[in-house]
Scaffold this motif. Structure first.
Motif, short mmCIF file in Angstrom:
data_model
loop_
_atom_site.label_atom_id
_atom_site.label_comp_id
_atom_site.label_asym_id
_atom_site.label_seq_id
_atom_site.Cartn_x
_atom_site.Cartn_y
_atom_site.Cartn_z
N ALA D 61 -30.44 0.27 0.40
CA ALA D 61 -29.31 -0.64 0.20
C ALA D 61 -29.63 -2.00 0.78
O ALA D 61 -30.49 -2.14 1.65
CB ALA D 61 -28.06 -0.07 0.88
N ILE D 62 -28.91 -2.98 0.31
CA ILE D 62 -29.12 -4.36 0.77
C ILE D 62 -28.86 -4.48 2.27
O ILE D 62 -29.49 -5.28 2.97
CB ILE D 62 -28.25 -5.34 -0.04
N PHE D 66 -34.63 -5.66 2.14
CA PHE D 66 -34.80 -6.61 1.03
C PHE D 66 -34.70 -5.86 -0.31
O PHE D 66 -35.29 -4.79 -0.46
CB PHE D 66 -36.17 -7.26 1.20
N PHE D 67 -34.00 -6.44 -1.25
CA PHE D 67 -33.64 -5.74 -2.49
C PHE D 67 -33.79 -6.72 -3.66
O PHE D 67 -32.80 -7.11 -4.29
CB PHE D 67 -32.18 -5.30 -2.37
N CYS D 72 -30.29 -9.00 -10.96
CA CYS D 72 -29.18 -8.21 -10.42
C CYS D 72 -28.54 -8.87 -9.21
O CYS D 72 -27.42 -8.52 -8.83
CB CYS D 72 -29.65 -6.81 -10.06
N MET D 74 -28.95 -9.11 -5.73
CA MET D 74 -28.47 -8.30 -4.61
C MET D 74 -28.44 -9.14 -3.35
O MET D 74 -29.42 -9.24 -2.61
CB MET D 74 -29.36 -7.07 -4.45
N HIS D 76 -26.20 -10.36 0.30
CA HIS D 76 -25.37 -9.82 1.38
C HIS D 76 -23.91 -9.70 0.94
O HIS D 76 -23.37 -10.59 0.32
CB HIS D 76 -25.48 -10.76 2.59
N ASN D 77 -23.31 -8.57 1.28
CA ASN D 77 -21.89 -8.35 0.99
C ASN D 77 -21.10 -8.47 2.29
O ASN D 77 -21.07 -7.54 3.09
CB ASN D 77 -21.67 -6.94 0.43
N HIS D 267 -19.95 -9.90 -8.88
CA HIS D 267 -20.81 -9.29 -7.87
C HIS D 267 -22.11 -10.05 -7.69
O HIS D 267 -22.72 -9.98 -6.63
CB HIS D 267 -21.07 -7.80 -8.18
N LYS D 268 -22.53 -10.76 -8.69
CA LYS D 268 -23.78 -11.47 -8.55
C LYS D 268 -23.59 -12.80 -7.84
O LYS D 268 -24.21 -13.07 -6.83
CB LYS D 268 -24.42 -11.68 -9.93
N PRO D 273 -19.41 -6.14 -3.76
CA PRO D 273 -20.44 -5.11 -3.63
C PRO D 273 -20.63 -4.34 -4.94
O PRO D 273 -19.67 -4.10 -5.67
CB PRO D 273 -19.88 -4.18 -2.55
N HIS D 274 -21.85 -3.96 -5.20
CA HIS D 274 -22.09 -3.31 -6.48
C HIS D 274 -21.93 -1.80 -6.43
O HIS D 274 -21.87 -1.13 -7.46
CB HIS D 274 -23.45 -3.69 -7.06
N THR D 430 -29.50 -14.99 0.63
CA THR D 430 -29.16 -14.38 1.92
C THR D 430 -30.35 -13.70 2.60
O THR D 430 -30.17 -12.84 3.45
CB THR D 430 -27.97 -13.39 1.81
#
Lengths: 493, 447, 447, 493
Positions: D61-62, D66-67, D72, D74, D76-77, D267-268, D273-274, D430
């Motif tokens: 997960a983010i 690193f994602f 997509c 990804m 920080h949420n 979300h992008k 959050p996805h 992020t």
């Protein structure tokens, strides 16, 4: 794999908060200004979150698996309790707000107090102790004050403490100015009554006894009523360490056993989360004899239904031994504990005790053929083994570390001290039979290897986030904080 | 029941393995007279989550939360904003639902955060070393006093008249139980320096506070010097950790022991607990410290790791010879503290402290402008005392009716003193100009 | 800014590595006329967390939450209790902050929960297979209609008069865009069976709902039979998933496709979204399903594992030949659904359903006792319509003043129909006897 | 290690909820009763929590690392957003409550709409689309409706779509009854303008174009204004896929480029959050030309400051193409997105775009010597490489899986289709420089191994919770649900 320290990944100019720009007004400080910068590193929020999430992955927890740490009672921590504690009406109220604005908080404390008093059949409870050992302190200070009130504060200084007691017991007694007189355990793991009687031949210096029940061997003190009678006859008081209340809650009321004071670890019996080392909460129930000396503050319900805090040592609290802490105790834990208690009810709490004890006896039954039970007969909430079954060179520590590789938290090691290489396994009531079966199978296999002298056990754990850590080195030349490498004065980028 | 995984079938099967008939068999050692026929009488049965949530929500709704309007109560606990990510960190299963890190190989998460915490507290207080936290500031203060007596082998503890009265009470209690003498100097808004006069050859330590209970900030270097001259220790207390971002910290004043409340950073008001006691001292006193310590070491592969250390000071090893009976720390609150501090960093902490001070200055300006009001705290950080022309209790009650929680009356803290007209109030970064205007306007109406 | 880790020094260093002078260099392809001199005009600058929290809390405080008093609104979304542990699961970082499981080796957590979800939905609906969720019930319904047309190669879709009007609208929209014919039978409280009459040789599918928008429950087996006789498909819709614990599920009635809203299990009301669309069908239709599917397989070591599968149906492979344009599911809501369902189990679900039904029966009894009130729904689960002697809008407004949110007026759902005196109301396990008494008392006052 | 399925560990008699006992009244059901039990397993709460916690540990997960999953986004949420979405005033309100009781919700929707309109310089936004692809549908349905209003609904059916488009673009066009006409990319990764002009020689059947900008190669479409002019001149509309808005938010307003409709993936760009696959949210901004056809419902602010919902297709909405969903869109995502937007402000959003682009170009610069950049020049928010640099037998998949062993989520593989063995790396704003440096070092080392034909890459990942999974097997004979083993009809104990 390793996660760097914040001092290695942050900088003192970085911050993860966005504050309005200050105007740099310091006019009313009178020049009392900090000169040395803290040098503390900051992280942006994404970095901060990732730092702690990664570190968390290097922990084991009850949410992840079986955690049979004896005497510590690692049970499921319901998330409802966390949610309730965060209601603004509980989480965001100030301890010194006008009492009229916190009536719900006072009512909650009173409601929890009522449960604790009823479950223990004791007339009073001091809610402010911050942890179990602090509750011991409350109880022993109450005993001290009662003795002073009797004019025997200077003469009665001797406190009997079994050898199997938690270390906090003797430490607490000493903190209160008492002297500790140790009693041994008998072959059945209970108090040696002959020795106790001998110790009580002289009575005029006896302040009381500190006894854990169920005791740290996981056994119910068979002679507890006689012990209570003896200590009372000697003019002393009976402090009961309630750390193991989980085994009897809802089934046995300590007040029926002659107890004068007993702390209750809310995290053990009532499932407040232990958070990697605290906070605890140790409300202490008191007998009629000790109730007048209870610490301030405490909550009373007035005839008009209004709750108030007794904070000063006059009126109702004129005999109080004083104030132990700044405010009213661990309110956040009270909310959680009450949520847990209401969820279980009187019927459920009885089941809690029974299932905790059933689970422990099940483990004991499944492992008694491959390990060495410390004592005969049924145990209460924890099963205790000695290391007698192990081959030379393999010790309890090795078995514990090998359990890590099997995916479990180890049992408590080398405690109680009265059993050689003690292994104290406490499953609690929130484990399923399937989990116990899996655990017993794993431990059985390790025990067989230990009995055969399998040297690979000495190297365990192999699969944990860290290999065996050098504790001696840590203590020899303690490094208790991060220090900047040569040449760097503040945190590095 | 939802928290109990055993089914009745499980129970039967397990009893059979054990060879017991029923759970009653396990309780055979309980004296007859203490065996309950059924469940404990007089208590209700279990309830579902919805019912419990409703009941507790109802109780919560009877309390006025600090965020619901103008709020100026301080006196040892402070309303600060806590970033959501801090609460997320402490709710993380691996931190929330683990125990004291007795098995370091599977507790490096907790241990590393404690090591970071200790380093942060040492830096914040400008002291050499800090422990892994105490119950709260007041108990930390009491432990500091008895530690000072252990270190100096003396029996006299001198408390300033500006020390938080609850801290003084907790300290007096523990000291007196151990046969130590406590001298409490007269209550005074600006009397911390009197400690320098009071110290003598029998003194184990003098305990002063800055900012003190009236908000007064003082550079206590001279007190430290006077104490050291008599070979006594200087214990420096604070109840508002944010202040140390701006005011002279204990270490800069020459403190031997620094103790204080860490609630302001990361920990919610929560009606007084759980909080997090900070405890720091000089290098040479470390082996006399109470409480848990985390230290750096290496594992079998030579990799850096952390363990609890110097536990020979502690009760589980030393028993009746221990430095203290304390067996827990305030781990989760310490985690909240360290996580929030990690977000702040030096710059954030300093800005936060400035905003607090500025809010308090604005509040003081606004209240001072009300006829009859006199600010009595000469130098302050984010809290000060003022005198009203009326009884403070009455003033606060009327303010309350106007929707303003105006502070704490000094008479609640010092019932024995003649301070019926004094109110102690605090402002923080949560205090808005509108809050301050509402306070001043309401006060003007009243006095 | 707190979410941006790059420092100005970082930016400078990175630009140097890249060989660019400033960020402007990267935007060289932007047409001159579209290059902004500075930031977008007319919008405020960044704010701290406290300020944002205050602003949003203020907005939130302007809404009346469903838990704050007697509340009887249903019509496609239902107020149920969600266990705290469900929210904890979906807030878990590893579930919350991950993406679609495109890399199955590091997404087994998400994939296994989806596999469990699919199995649960199939069992709940008594269908062969289910997908990994859709946006919501209404879009699932629309997708079912176009799927039925694909499967049957026919172009006519027949909607019952009891279908939720929003579902009908969404379905009509998608069908008509694709040149399909939609026949909407007359709005009727108890008219689902009319579908059996309406189906003909051109019909791709008939779409019926139980419980329907008026709460009426119907065994639609005869509709299914009639449809199958004409080689049409029967699509069975539900908006209250809890009902399936008690009433005849789609699979038992012979449905070919079952679609519905899963919000009732684990997902908060949230003003209408995000919700979780449930989509199930018979085995033989699986390759015509829209949406994501998770399937079991093994890894290189032969261990059981899960992957997204049959993606050749999907847009990212098939592009303009895809079964749907849908590229996401409602993963987190599906997780909430499956976690809550895992707590419930068969027994919990059935009890929950019974409690809902019983609350609705109590409500109906109480309202029926009010003179002039007539319950018009003949058979119901937890929701029913009743007729008042007055205009429903006025009645609801007066109920509102009495603190009771009494339901939805049929005229809001069916503006074109003459249903001005009909109110649709729901009760759930959250409805207390006091709530019901308050409703009946207030209604008695009004009519 | 493996965590069993709930069907394997639960029983249908177990439940983790404590409900009051029902009275078994089913009187008003009219006999429409379920006959077949669901057989669904239940777990006690401790078992349930542990099940999901253990499963979660098998996810990346983010929050953990690193994602860089290209396209997509990804990022920080922020947890503030989660907290805000859970305020009872947002989380616990019903979509069909009287509008007077949800004024704050409507105001929030309006406030977010204002931001979206201002950031894009577009006059209207349809808030109800449930996800990005649903937003595409909204935009294309608006175009369809506009054509119908012009009387050209039956004649203008051709939609131009670049080969590099997201798969949702052609799929959406088809869902709306359009036909897709593909345009190729030029050597610079942009729309081949010659081909576009050729495609527009005939104009009377042109409905519009669906173009992603910045495009899926991570490049800004240089000729975008000309494209807009051409399509408008042809009588068509310009749909812009806004999936990559993150690269230009706060710096470029799509309305200034001639766009008629564009969805925005909350979300992008705005960090909702996805959740492992959704929910999404796809508000779609519309030009003046398309605004009249926007879907119901939408929020309007009346002159008296009261907000209302336009739900019916009369009055203001008489030209609306209709209703797409049951209620008002993804309110929970609106709250999160607005919290994110307010936290950044106009200044911060500009910085978001710049840092996202800077990070991508930094990666491109650091890796261009060891990998094969797909195109020349600066990229926008993602760096695109082809597999030209790999040795025979090593493909993009192997590099991706090897990254897993290095502790990273892989980049997007094999997309866009216009680049062979595409590797699309999107760092987002992020991530710290330190993270990028570490990632680049890891990827560089893998790339070198790939260039040398290191066969061990074919076996990666070695260190993940699962080894490489057999996707072919899953598709050949799909197993889409758990089935009880022979002999068991319901869930096993």
């Amino acid at each position: 794999q390793a996660e760097g320290l914040i001092f290695e990944i942050g900088t003192s100019e970085t911050t993860g908060v966005d504050l309005p720009a200050p105007k740099n007004r310091t006019g009313r400080l009178g020049g009392v200004a900090r000169k040395v910068p803290t040098g503390l590193p900051g992280l942006s929020e994404p970095e901060m979150v990732r730092h702690y999430m990664r570190l968390s992955q290097r922990n084991y927890a009850i949410d992840l698996g079986f955690f049979p740490l004896g005497s510590c009672t690692m049970k499921h921590n319901p998330r409802l309790n966390e949610k309730m504690a965060r209601l603004p009406g509980f989480g965001d109220i100030h301890p010194m707000q006008p009492q009229a604005t916190v009536q719900g908080a006072l009512e909650l404390i009173d409601e929890l107090a009522t449960w604790l008093k009823t479950l223990t059949n004791m007339p009073f409870v001091a809610m402010s102790p911050k942890a179990g050992a602090h509750g011991e302190l409350a109880g022993m200070l109450a005993i001290r004050q009662a003795l002073i009130a009797r004019g025997e504060g200077e003469t009665r200084k001797r406190v009997l403490v079994p050898a199997s007691a938690h270390g906090t017991n003797p430490a607490t007694a000493v903190q209160c100015g008492f002297e500790v007189d140790e009693i041994k355990a008998n072959a059945r793991g209970r108090v040696d009554m002959d020795m106790l009687r001998a110790k009580l031949e002289r009575t005029d210096d006896v302040a009381g006894i500190m006894l854990t029940n169920p005791n740290t061997c996981g056994l119910f003190e068979t002679d507890i009523k006689e012990i209570a009678d003896l200590i009372h006859a000697a003019g002393g008081y009976f402090y009961c360490d309630g750390a193991n209340f989980n085994a009897i809650v809802g089934r046995v009321r300590p007040g029926d056993l002659g107890v004068d004071a007993m702390h209750i670890n809310l995290h053990k019996t009532f499932s407040t989360p232990h958070g990697g080392g605290g906070p605890g909460s140790g409300p202490t129930v008191l007998s009629q004899a000790l109730a007048p000396y209870a610490p301030v503050p405490f909550v009373v319900k007035n005839e008009d239904g209004v709750y108030s805090l007794v904070e000063d040592m006059d009126g109702e609290a004129s005999e109080s031994f004083g104030r132990m802490v700044a405010f009213h105790g661990q309110m956040g834990m009270f909310v959680r504990a009450l949520a847990y208690i209401l969820s279980h009810g009187a019927d459920g709490l009885k089941q809690v005790a029974e299932d905790a004890v059933l689970n422990a006896n099940y483990i004991a039954a499944k492992l008694k053929h491959v390990m060495t039970p410390a004592f005969e007969g049924y145990c209460m909430h924890e099963a205790l083994f000695s290391d007698a079954f192990t081959a030379d060179g393999i010790e309890t520590l090795d078995i514990a570390k090998a359990l890590i590789d099997e995916g479990y938290h180890p049992m408590t090691m080398y405690f109680p001290l009265v059993v050689h290489g003690a292994m104290l396994i406490e499953p609690t009531e929130t484990e399923s039979k399937a989990t116990l079966d899996q655990f017993c199978a794993s431990l059985e296999s390790i025990a067989r290897r230990a009995a055969q002298g399998d040297e690979t056990l000495k190297g365990a754990p192999y699969l944990a986030p860290a290999r065996r850590l050098d504790e001696t080195r840590a203590a020899r030349k303690p490094v208790l904080k991060w220090t900047a490498p040569e040449g760097e004065t503040v945190a590095a980028e | 029941m939802r928290y109990l995984p055993l089914t009745d079938d499980d129970r039967k099967a397990m009893l059979k393995v054990i060879g017991a008939k029923s759970a009653d068999d396990f309780y055979g050692d309980v004296p007859e007279s203490a065996r309950l026929g059924g469940q404990v009488a007089g208590l209700p049965d279990h309830q579902g989550e919805l019912a419990v949530e409703r009941h507790l929500s109802k109780l919560a709704a009877k309390n006025r939360s600090a965020s619901s309007g103008p709020f100026f109560v301080g006196a040892g606990a402070y309303k600060h904003h806590i970033p959501a990510s801090v609460d997320m960190v402490i709710q993380r299963s691996e931190f929330l639902t683990t125990y004291t890190p007795y098995q370091p190989e599977i507790a490096q998460g907790t241990l590393q955060t404690l090591f970071e915490f200790q380093t942060q507290v040492a830096a914040l207080t400008a002291m050499d070393v800090a422990n892994a936290s105490m119950y709260d500031g007041s108990t930390a203060c009491a432990e500091a006093a008895v530690m000072a007596c252990r270190v100096t082998r003396r029996k006299k503890v001198i408390l300033s008249g500006g020390l938080h009265p609850h801290y003084a009470a907790a300290t007096r209690l523990l000291c007196e139980a151990q046969g130590l003498e406590v001298v409490h100097l007269p209550v005074a808004v600006d009397g911390e320096m009197a400690l320098a006069e009071a110290v003598d050859d029998q003194t184990a330590c003098v305990i002063g506070q800055s900012p003190n209970i009236f908000g007064t900030v003082t550079d206590l270097s001279a007190v430290a010097d006077a104490a050291h001259e008599k070979k006594a220790l200087f214990v420096s207390v604070f109840t508002e950790a944010v202040a140390l971002g701006l005011v002279t910290p204990p270490g800069e004043m020459g403190a031997d022991i620094a103790v204080g409340e860490g609630q302001s950073i990361g920990v919610p008001l929560g009606f007084g607990g759980p909080y997090v006691g900070l405890f720091a001292c000089t290098e040479k006193l470390v082996r006399q410290m109470p409480g848990r310590l985390c230290g750096e070491t290496v594992d079998a592969d030579g990799k850096r790791g952390f363990v609890l250390t110097l536990s020979t000071r502690e009760q589980h090893i030393r028993r009746d010879k221990a430095t203290s009976n304390i067996c827990t720390n305030s781990g989760l609150c310490a985690l909240a503290f360290t996580a929030h501090m990690t977000l702040l960093g030096d710059k954030g902490l300093r800005d936060l402290a400035l905003l607090n001070h500025e809010a308090a200055c604005d509040l003081a300006d606004a209240l001072e402008a009300v006829p009859g009001v006199e600010i009595v705290t000469p130098r302050f950080f984010n809290e000060f005392a003022f005198r009203t022309p009326m009884n403070a209790e009455a003033v606060l009650a009327m303010l309350d009716e106007a929707g303003v929680v105006g502070g704490v009356r000094a008479s609640r803290l010092f019932p024995a003193e003649h301070m019926g007209d004094v109110i102690i109030c605090a402002a923080t970064e949560c205090t808005t100009p509108e809050d301050i205007a509402a306070y001043a306007a309401a006060l003007k109406e009243i006095v």
